[in-house]
Design a protein around this motif. Structure first.
Motif, PDB file in Angstrom:
ATOM      1  N   ARG A 102      11.295 -12.299  -2.058  1.00 48.69           N
ATOM      2  CA  ARG A 102      10.600 -11.403  -1.149  1.00 48.69           C
ATOM      3  C   ARG A 102      11.488 -11.022   0.030  1.00 48.69           C
ATOM      4  O   ARG A 102      12.225 -11.829   0.565  1.00 48.69           O
ATOM      5  CB  ARG A 102       9.322 -12.055  -0.607  1.00 48.69           C
ATOM      6  N   LEU A 110       3.444 -12.045  -1.187  1.00 48.53           N
ATOM      7  CA  LEU A 110       4.021 -12.762  -2.324  1.00 48.53           C
ATOM      8  C   LEU A 110       3.437 -12.266  -3.640  1.00 48.53           C
ATOM      9  O   LEU A 110       4.157 -12.160  -4.647  1.00 48.53           O
ATOM     10  CB  LEU A 110       3.817 -14.269  -2.161  1.00 48.53           C
ATOM     11  N   THR A 153       5.314  -9.081  -4.444  1.00 47.74           N
ATOM     12  CA  THR A 153       6.645  -9.372  -4.975  1.00 47.74           C
ATOM     13  C   THR A 153       6.565  -9.820  -6.431  1.00 47.74           C
ATOM     14  O   THR A 153       7.363  -9.391  -7.263  1.00 47.74           O
ATOM     15  CB  THR A 153       7.346 -10.442  -4.118  1.00 47.74           C
TER      16      THR A 153
END
Length: 177
Positions: free
Chosen positions: A11, A115, A118
């Motif tokens: 990320r 997250l 990502t």
């Protein structure tokens, strides 16, 4: 390294997006991931708005930039100018996290959503300055309920150019045995 740790390490903060809108199912998966975030005493003091209306995003960005330009402390405006003079970096959509006075819970939910993005190949930028964009009317149009305030915004989309995660600074870690 397991898949979760790979996602965490991959990320990065994207500051230049293409116009391509991520698939609706992926955006819903990101929003649902945010909804699963832990909160203090499970109070869930948040509300999420997934904004895909580009005209509304442009209007919000113009309001925010104008407020930043008028701020007597010009350091934020100078930094934004150096990054292209935009607040949303051309992102095609965003997840707005509104809060009932809980910055920590808002931050946890935002990181969870980042997250998740990502993991789906969608780039993101956690944007606290987006809070400069709101008055009561614009907050209502974005879906921020009465009694809530802007917490954080997660810009979402695809990077114009591949980004690079930040290097780990080991000096920021102390091990106490």
């Amino acid at each position: 390294m397991n898949e979760t740790l790979q996602t965490i390490h991959a990320r990065y903060t994207c500051r230049a997006y293409t116009n391509q809108m991520p698939p609706h199912d992926d955006l819903m998966a990101i929003a649902n991931a945010a909804l699963t975030s832990p909160s203090a005493m499970n109070r869930q003091p948040w509300h999420f708005s997934l904004v895909t209306n580009r005209n509304l995003m442009t209007e919000l960005e113009q309001v925010g930039l104008q407020k930043i330009k008028l701020d007597p402390d010009q350091s934020t405006w100078e930094r934004l100018k150096a990054r292209g003079g935009t607040l949303f970096y051309g992102a095609p959509c965003m997840l707005v996290i509104a809060s009932q006075n809980s910055a920590v819970d808002c931050g946890i939910a935002t990181q969870t959503a980042a997250l998740a993005a990502t993991s789906l190949g969608i780039d993101s930028c956690i944007c606290g300055l987006a809070g400069m964009c709101y008055d009561d009317e614009l907050a209502a149009r974005v879906g921020i309920p009465q009694g809530y305030t802007h917490g954080l915004t997660l810009l979402l989309g695809y990077a114009k150019q591949p980004g690079k995660p930040r290097e780990i600074d080991s000096s920021k870690l102390t091990i106490v045995a």
